[in-house]
Design an enzyme around this catalytic site. Structure first.
Site, short mmCIF file in Angstrom:
data_model
loop_
_atom_site.label_atom_id
_atom_site.label_comp_id
_atom_site.label_asym_id
_atom_site.label_seq_id
_atom_site.Cartn_x
_atom_site.Cartn_y
_atom_site.Cartn_z
N LYS A 170 5.79 -9.98 -0.36
CA LYS A 170 5.02 -10.55 0.75
C LYS A 170 4.94 -12.07 0.69
O LYS A 170 4.40 -12.70 1.60
CB LYS A 170 3.61 -9.95 0.77
CG LYS A 170 3.61 -8.47 1.13
CD LYS A 170 2.26 -7.83 0.95
CE LYS A 170 1.23 -8.34 1.92
NZ LYS A 170 -0.06 -7.64 1.81
N SER A 221 -8.41 -2.51 8.64
CA SER A 221 -8.68 -3.68 7.80
C SER A 221 -10.08 -4.22 7.98
O SER A 221 -10.66 -4.13 9.08
CB SER A 221 -7.67 -4.79 8.14
OG SER A 221 -8.02 -6.01 7.54
N LYS A 240 12.12 -6.16 -1.46
CA LYS A 240 11.15 -5.10 -1.14
C LYS A 240 11.63 -3.73 -1.58
O LYS A 240 10.82 -2.87 -1.95
CB LYS A 240 10.88 -5.13 0.37
CG LYS A 240 9.89 -4.09 0.87
CD LYS A 240 9.71 -4.26 2.38
CE LYS A 240 8.87 -3.16 2.99
NZ LYS A 240 8.74 -3.33 4.46
N ILE A 296 0.84 -1.20 0.00
CA ILE A 296 0.00 0.00 0.00
C ILE A 296 0.87 1.25 0.00
O ILE A 296 0.67 2.19 -0.77
CB ILE A 296 -0.94 0.02 1.23
CG1 ILE A 296 -1.78 -1.27 1.32
CG2 ILE A 296 -1.83 1.26 1.19
CD1 ILE A 296 -2.77 -1.44 0.22
N GLY A 328 2.03 1.41 7.99
CA GLY A 328 2.97 0.39 8.45
C GLY A 328 2.35 -0.52 9.50
O GLY A 328 1.31 -0.24 10.08
N ASN A 354 3.44 -3.75 16.93
CA ASN A 354 3.49 -3.06 15.63
C ASN A 354 2.16 -2.47 15.20
O ASN A 354 2.13 -1.45 14.49
CB ASN A 354 4.00 -4.02 14.56
CG ASN A 354 5.46 -4.37 14.75
OD1 ASN A 354 6.19 -3.66 15.42
ND2 ASN A 354 5.88 -5.48 14.18
N ARG A 402 -11.29 -25.22 -1.40
CA ARG A 402 -12.64 -25.77 -1.41
C ARG A 402 -13.49 -25.06 -0.36
O ARG A 402 -12.98 -24.55 0.64
CB ARG A 402 -12.61 -27.27 -1.09
CG ARG A 402 -12.02 -28.13 -2.19
CD ARG A 402 -12.27 -29.60 -1.93
NE ARG A 402 -11.78 -30.40 -3.04
CZ ARG A 402 -10.55 -30.89 -3.14
NH1 ARG A 402 -9.69 -30.69 -2.14
NH2 ARG A 402 -10.18 -31.59 -4.18
N SER A 403 -14.77 -25.04 -0.59
CA SER A 403 -15.69 -24.44 0.38
C SER A 403 -16.10 -25.48 1.41
O SER A 403 -16.36 -26.64 1.08
CB SER A 403 -16.93 -23.90 -0.32
OG SER A 403 -17.87 -23.44 0.62
N TYR A 443 -4.19 -10.69 13.89
CA TYR A 443 -4.04 -9.50 13.07
C TYR A 443 -5.29 -8.62 13.16
O TYR A 443 -5.21 -7.42 13.44
CB TYR A 443 -3.78 -9.90 11.61
CG TYR A 443 -3.88 -8.74 10.65
CD1 TYR A 443 -2.88 -7.78 10.58
CD2 TYR A 443 -4.99 -8.61 9.80
CE1 TYR A 443 -2.97 -6.71 9.71
CE2 TYR A 443 -5.08 -7.54 8.92
CZ TYR A 443 -4.08 -6.59 8.88
OH TYR A 443 -4.18 -5.53 8.01
#
Length: 330
Positions: free
Chosen positions: A186, A116, A40, A13, A76, A92, A210-211, A145
């Site tokens: 990444k 997010s 990177k 981003i 970040g 972080n 697969r679902s 996360y």
């Protein structure tokens, strides 16, 4: 000339945002990031940033340069959804963000940060960027996360509820499924679309989970895919509109299935679809989001009128103008 700081400015981003800012030429652009041992650094190789500072020196740099800073974009943090070290995640994604928020508050500096869609958990409570504390407390992120991002969103929501947001502009953007160039570093943590696109470009098949949900067939899982160029356009709009503050979803508002994504990918490559469905890792089965779709009413009400790139058009640009080129960096 005023300065803009982009934390995480070497990442996916951040580097796309840096490119957009430098194209304008209205500010000195400073990046705060680490680059490690992978490639990177190539995300910034075409973009002459004014300075690059390591994270451990960020607050010293901020204090020295505070009179020149127009806005801080905070992109970040630790972005891995499978990171097991929760202490690292909190350091972080929560503690650093909290410290930056307080620094900006004390000095009257504008702050735009990226959150997010992971904060919404399985989506049972909807995808409403409602900053009401009762609603936010009902959300249950599915991984560390999402939780670390949600903690900071909750802090900001609490400040808003108590009318303690003293920054001249503050914006939290809950990003949905962003895809596009400069995500290569990444590795396994690239977006689903970027992972399968690279595999297909190299001649392999597209492998989708697969679902395990009766309401979704294999490949019928849905995501709100937003092209990185649309994401940057919205971030730059916030720079131009300092009166806009708040918490907003940033997605297209229209979910597409993985099968639709794969079909668009093969169409961009001029090949017939070749999709294989694979088993989902056992530890992911109970933490998997089958549907994401941004509710963008508040962003529209704030004045954002730009249209979003249709999925097929975004994939075509990504594949043909980046992935199929010898140099696939923005």
């Amino acid at each position: 000339m005023k300065t803009i700081l982009v934390t995480g400015g070497g990442g996916f981003i951040g580097s796309n945002l840096v490119a957009g800012l430098l194209e304008r030429g209205s500010h000195h652009v400073v990046v705060c990031d680490t680059f490690g041992l992978n490639e990177k650094w190539r995300n910034l190789s075409k973009h002459p940033v004014f300075e690059i500072i390591p994270p451990e020196q960020m607050f010293e740099w901020l204090e020295f340069n505070k009179q020149h800073i127009d806005l801080i974009y905070h992109t970040g943090g630790t972005a891995s959804t499978v990171e097991k070290n929760i202490d690292l995640m909190l350091k972080n994604n929560f503690t650093l963000s909290l410290k930056l928020w307080r620094w900006c508050t004390a000095r009257g500096i504008r702050l735009v940060y990226t959150s997010s869609y992971s904060t919404y958990g399985d989506g049972k409570q909807g995808f409403d960027d409602n900053i009401d504390l009762a609603y936010m407390q009902s959300l249950r992120p599915l991984n560390g996360y999402g939780w670390s991002k949600h903690l900071f969103d909750m802090h900001v929501a609490g400040c808003a509820a108590r009318k303690e947001c003293a920054l001249p502009q503050w914006v939290a953007l809950k990003l949905f499924n962003v895809y596009g160039p400069n995500e290569y570093h990444k590795e396994d943590q690239k977006s689903v679309l970027s992972n399968v696109a690279l595999h297909a470009v190299q001649g392999g098949n597209v492998r989708l989970f697969r679902s395990y949900h009766p309401d979704y067939p294999n490949g019928g899982q849905k995501r709100d895919f937003i092209y990185i160029k649309d994401t940057v356009r919205a971030l730059l709009w916030l720079l131009d509109n300092p009166a806009v503050s708040g918490m907003f979803n940033l997605g297209t508002g229209k979910a597409s299935t993985f099968n639709e994504m794969a079909a668009a990918l093969y169409d961009a490559l001029g090949r017939e679809p070749n999709i294989h469905y694979i088993d989902m890792p056992e530890d992911l089965v109970k933490k998997y989001q089958y549907f994401t779709e941004a509710k963008i009413d508040r962003l529209r009400a704030a004045g954002y009128k730009e249209t979003f790139t249709p999925l097929a058009a975004g994939i075509k640009d990504y594949v043909q103008n980046y992935l199929l080129k010898d140099d696939h960096y923005l």
